[in-house]
Design a protein around this motif. Structure first.
Motif, PDB file in Angstrom:
ATOM      1  N   THR A 324       0.631  -1.340   0.032  1.00 49.08           N
ATOM      2  CA  THR A 324      -0.127  -0.034   0.016  1.00 49.08           C
ATOM      3  C   THR A 324       0.842   1.184  -0.139  1.00 49.08           C
ATOM      4  O   THR A 324       0.167   2.280  -0.410  1.00 49.08           O
ATOM      5  N   LYS A 325       2.176   0.997   0.427  1.00 44.89           N
ATOM      6  CA  LYS A 325       2.972   2.267   0.388  1.00 44.89           C
ATOM      7  C   LYS A 325       2.791   3.293  -0.769  1.00 44.89           C
ATOM      8  O   LYS A 325       2.860   4.453  -0.589  1.00 44.89           O
ATOM      9  N   LEU A 326       2.876   2.768  -2.051  1.00 44.92           N
ATOM     10  CA  LEU A 326       2.801   3.537  -3.194  1.00 44.92           C
ATOM     11  C   LEU A 326       1.519   3.845  -3.945  1.00 44.92           C
ATOM     12  O   LEU A 326       1.159   4.538  -4.550  1.00 44.92           O
ATOM     13  N   ALA A 343      -3.319   6.522   3.746  1.00 48.72           N
ATOM     14  CA  ALA A 343      -3.297   4.948   4.018  1.00 48.72           C
ATOM     15  C   ALA A 343      -3.772   4.658   5.559  1.00 48.72           C
ATOM     16  O   ALA A 343      -4.369   3.753   5.836  1.00 48.72           O
ATOM     17  N   GLN A 344      -3.396   5.685   6.189  1.00 45.98           N
ATOM     18  CA  GLN A 344      -4.033   5.400   7.702  1.00 45.98           C
ATOM     19  C   GLN A 344      -5.300   5.644   7.831  1.00 45.98           C
ATOM     20  O   GLN A 344      -6.143   5.017   8.291  1.00 45.98           O
ATOM     21  N   ARG A 345      -6.130   6.364   7.120  1.00 43.01           N
ATOM     22  CA  ARG A 345      -7.607   6.655   7.030  1.00 43.01           C
ATOM     23  C   ARG A 345      -8.016   5.545   6.262  1.00 43.01           C
ATOM     24  O   ARG A 345      -9.162   5.088   6.674  1.00 43.01           O
ATOM     25  N   ALA A 346      -7.424   5.083   5.276  1.00 43.18           N
ATOM     26  CA  ALA A 346      -8.102   3.979   4.524  1.00 43.18           C
ATOM     27  C   ALA A 346      -8.076   2.700   5.411  1.00 43.18           C
ATOM     28  O   ALA A 346      -8.934   1.786   5.031  1.00 43.18           O
ATOM     29  N   THR A 347      -6.903   2.446   6.021  1.00 44.10           N
ATOM     30  CA  THR A 347      -6.948   1.385   6.852  1.00 44.10           C
ATOM     31  C   THR A 347      -7.989   1.399   8.051  1.00 44.10           C
ATOM     32  O   THR A 347      -8.676   0.305   8.021  1.00 44.10           O
ATOM     33  N   GLU A 348      -8.279   2.324   8.662  1.00 43.89           N
ATOM     34  CA  GLU A 348      -9.400   2.362   9.569  1.00 43.89           C
ATOM     35  C   GLU A 348     -10.635   2.146   8.851  1.00 43.89           C
ATOM     36  O   GLU A 348     -11.587   1.591   9.518  1.00 43.89           O
ATOM     37  N   TYR A 349     -10.931   2.855   7.765  1.00 45.33           N
ATOM     38  CA  TYR A 349     -12.065   2.617   6.814  1.00 45.33           C
ATOM     39  C   TYR A 349     -12.334   1.150   6.484  1.00 45.33           C
ATOM     40  O   TYR A 349     -13.224   0.641   6.404  1.00 45.33           O
ATOM     41  N   GLY A 350     -11.052   0.440   6.248  1.00 44.31           N
ATOM     42  CA  GLY A 350     -10.920  -0.903   6.059  1.00 44.31           C
ATOM     43  C   GLY A 350     -11.383  -1.044   4.156  1.00 44.31           C
ATOM     44  O   GLY A 350     -12.612  -1.512   3.950  1.00 44.31           O
ATOM     45  N   GLY A 353      -6.305  -1.495  -0.733  1.00 38.60           N
ATOM     46  CA  GLY A 353      -5.318  -0.497  -1.055  1.00 38.60           C
ATOM     47  C   GLY A 353      -4.745  -0.713  -2.529  1.00 38.60           C
ATOM     48  O   GLY A 353      -4.128   0.158  -3.090  1.00 38.60           O
ATOM     49  N   PHE A 354      -5.260  -1.739  -3.312  1.00 41.56           N
ATOM     50  CA  PHE A 354      -5.062  -1.563  -4.750  1.00 41.56           C
ATOM     51  C   PHE A 354      -6.294  -1.125  -5.474  1.00 41.56           C
ATOM     52  O   PHE A 354      -6.257   0.049  -6.317  1.00 41.56           O
ATOM     53  N   SER A 355      -7.480  -1.540  -5.137  1.00 40.74           N
ATOM     54  CA  SER A 355      -8.599  -0.923  -5.683  1.00 40.74           C
ATOM     55  C   SER A 355      -8.973   0.553  -5.539  1.00 40.74           C
ATOM     56  O   SER A 355      -9.432   1.330  -6.345  1.00 40.74           O
ATOM     57  N   THR A 356      -9.136   1.051  -4.224  1.00 40.40           N
ATOM     58  CA  THR A 356      -9.382   2.087  -3.841  1.00 40.40           C
ATOM     59  C   THR A 356      -8.898   3.248  -4.456  1.00 40.40           C
ATOM     60  O   THR A 356      -9.491   4.233  -5.023  1.00 40.40           O
TER      61      THR A 356
END
Ligand code: SF4
Length: 660
Positions: A324-326, A343-350, A353-356
């Motif tokens: 997800t880094k890049l 990525a922090q916010r996206a991880t909490e949202y669940g 990391g490729f599609s979003t």
């Protein structure tokens, strides 16, 4: 006595609130191993093709792999299986971390969810005590936050929590299930969990797992550990840094991102940035990473430390997921510090990391080209010095809440493009079987990857590739050196394939490796991944890297000494073929055919339609499938899958006479 596995599944009927501990049939373990293999058998038996992803009849299966919980290094994968809302096919998504071994220690191999809970709940599994608990107070909470709150509420700091965030609750098609440093992200499995109104599954186990022949098993484990050490000290020369070692440490340990940043698409359909990487950027990104990276961490029972905790001032600490880094950075045409923040916010949202990031870049491209307008995107922040950064945060918030345009985008690029119309479909070009792929843009067709992309059921190229080098080495001497200690090959012929592979001329892409060689290579690569997914092994130690510690020669010994199943290479190959074919049969029964088997449209610039046809024809025959990609009666019979051909005949998918 059952070895390596517990011999029990937890069956949870969420509609009725009923929980049962069900003994499993050891013959199924022999035939389908465990993890993905037995998941596929359950899905075939119990989820007919009429059942869609959000039906109460759909199952959501969390399975520990067969060898999880034993001392085998890196054996910690949970295999989550269901019907995907996005592809409408079988989804199987893996997560590392600590959850699967904990489930085994609690006394179960799988948790099988069916039905739908009337209210938001979480499941608390504490050895023999299993409860469905109210989760209404966790509604809308982040996935990581949820895990922490539940641990406090139960006063169980060691409990392992697999949770969804807001995206899963709102059935976003690319919602993930988050757990520890890991997540199961592909196929929209988090959306199915949200649809079942399950916020989390929490496990704490303190029982033992038995292995059949402990002394022999420990010896095998020690050999693996010794080999890992050897490889750490002896990275493979001549390959890019991320492929020279084991695991997937590129996120955290390796700062040379030339290949990723110059080969991946930036944005959704924008250009490759060929000369992007330079010393200045490398220095800047390395500094960014080193400033926020607090600690390198590993999954359960693994020394490799692939992940890191990330602490950005003003934000809660989180753990960076694989790759997800890049992805956000590149989709927003932005910088690494932005990628780490979002990525922090996206991880909490669940979310995946490729599609979003691709979905968000797709929306902005539609907006820039006038297909989406201000009316569709009221309040969209203006582009500023930070490029699209604010716009990305804005879109992410709307997608996970399914607000306004976010409601359409939450179904992924394929479905969103169909709904938006007006030419939007041309922008959704990076999908396979309706699911976003790694945004690569390359020149010459790679016939091996063509087959993997087209026929893979996992819908994730990084979890199909491995074992065989991705490119030839420039000189014969380098190739000779490489094959010298390549003992992982299932057959010596693979060494010759590699030795004769040249960068240019007759023996280069797209006609070399030859069609038959490509079939052999893809089959080997796929086989190793399928073994991992049944045993619960991390691909980073087996199917993904070159020259891994686990391979076709020692896996049968692990299964024999660990699970007490008499296993050799042929029997293991046959078992893998059986459940791989079953996965395909599930998808065939759901309507998948040859027309669906193609790579992302603009993945390669130079295409070869005749060669591609020959590749697919030959590979289908090689696998025992007919011209439409349907497993033949004969091949199903050989695998002991006559029940599949009977079903196919009843449904008119195969005819009684059909034998090829
Ligand atoms: S190799 Fe990396 S991803 Fe795999 S189990 Fe070890 S730490 Fe986890």
């Amino acid at each position: 006595m059952r070895y390596a596995e517990t011999g029990f599944n937890l069956e949870v009927d969420l509609t009725r609130g009923n929980i049962e501990r069900v003994e499993t049939d050891p013959r199924d373990t022999e035939l389908y191993l465990g993890g993905l293999g037995t998941n596929a058998k359950i899905l075939w038996d119990r989820v007919p093709p009429e059942v869609d992803a959000f039906s109460p009849e759909n199952l959501l299966i969390f399975s520990a792999g067969l060898l999880c919980g034993t001392p085998a290094t890196g054996c910690n994968r949970t295999i989550v299986t269901t019907i995907s809302p996005q592809t409408k096919l079988m989804a199987f998504s893996m997560m590392g971390g600590f959850w699967a071994p904990e489930l085994k220690y609690a006394g179960y191999d799988k948790v099988i969810l069916r039905g739908k809970s009337p209210d938001l709940v979480y499941l608390w599994i504490h050895n023999d005590k299993v409860e469905i608990r109210d989760a209404s107070h966790l509604k809308g909470k982040g996935a990581i936050e949820t895990a922490e709150l539940i641990r406090q509420e139960l006063n169980e700091p060691k409990a392992q929590v697999a949770a969804i965030g807001l995206a899963g609750e709102n059935r976003v098609y690319f919602a993930s299930i988050e757990q520890g440093k890991s997540s199961a992200s592909r196929g929209g499995i988090g959306a199915v969990m949200g649809d079942k109104r399950v916020k989390a599954i929490v496990v704490r186990g303190t029982k033992d797992i038995h292995v059949a022949r402990p002394a022999e098993y420990f010896e095998l484990c020690s050999e693996v550990l010794e080999y890992i050490k050897f490889r750490e000290e002896n990275p493979i020369p001549g390959v890019m840094p991320i492929l020279a070692g084991l695991g997937s440490p590129q996120e955290m340990k390796i700062h040379d991102e030339k290949w990723h940043t110059e080969s991946f698409m930036w944005g959704n359909s924008r250009h490759r940035r060929r000369d992007f990487w330079n010393d200045e950027i490398e220095e800047e990104w390395t500094e960014t990473m080193e400033n926020v990276q607090t600690r390198l961490i590993s999954c359960y029972n693994c020394p490799l430390k692939c992940a890191a905790t990330i602490s950005i001032p003003g934000l809660p600490t989180y753990m960076m997921k694989c790759f997800t880094k890049l992805t956000y950075t590149m989709a927003a045409m932005s910088n690494l510090d932005f990628g780490l923040k979002i990525a922090q916010r996206a991880t909490e949202y669940g979310v995946d990391g490729f599609s979003t990031p691709q979905v968000m870049a797709f929306a902005l491209e539609l907006y820039e080209d006038g297909i989406l307008t201000d009316e569709d995107m009221p309040g969209l922040p203006a582009d500023n010095a930070q490029g699209s950064e604010e716009r990305f945060f804005w879109l992410l918030d709307r997608i996970v809440r399914r607000e306004g345009i976010g409601d359409i985008l939450a179904n992924g690029t394929y479905w969103a493009a169909k709904e938006i119309g007006n030419g939007a479909e041309a922008y959704a070009h990076n999908t396979i079987k309706k699911h976003e792929q790694l945004p690569l843009k390359l020149s010459m067709l790679n016939p091996i990857y063509f087959l993997m992309y087209s026929t893979g059921a996992k819908i994730n190229i990084t979890q199909i590739e491995g074992q065989f080098p991705q490119a030839p080495f420039p000189t014969r001497e380098e190739r000779e050196e490489f094959v010298e200690d390549w003992f992982q090959v299932p057959d010596e012929k693979f060494k010759q394939y590699f030795l004769d592979w040249e960068l240019r001329g007759e023996n280069s892409f797209p006609y070399y490796p030859t069609v038959q060689m490509c079939c052999d290579i893809v089959d080997w690569q796929e086989k190793m991944h399928y073994i991992d997914d049944a045993l619960g092994m991390c691909a980073g130690l087996s199917s993904f890297p070159l020259k891994p510690p686990y391979h076709i020669h020692n896996y049968p010994k692990f299964i024999s000494a660990g699970a007490g199943i008499d296993m050799d290479e042929d029997k293991l190959t046959q078992a893998v073929k059986r459940y791989r074919t079953l996965v395909r049969a599930i998808n065939i029964r759901r309507g998948m055919r040859r027309k669906d088997e193609k790579p992302p449209e603009n993945h390669w610039k130079k295409r070869f339609p005749e060669l591609e046809k020959e590749l697919l024809d030959t590979y289908y025959r090689f696998k025992g499938w007919n011209d439409e990609g349907i497993p033949t009666k004969e091949s199903l019979h050989e695998l002991g899958l006559d029940y599949v051909s009977q079903d196919f005949i009843q449904r008119g998918i195969l005819t009684d006479e059909e034998d090829n």
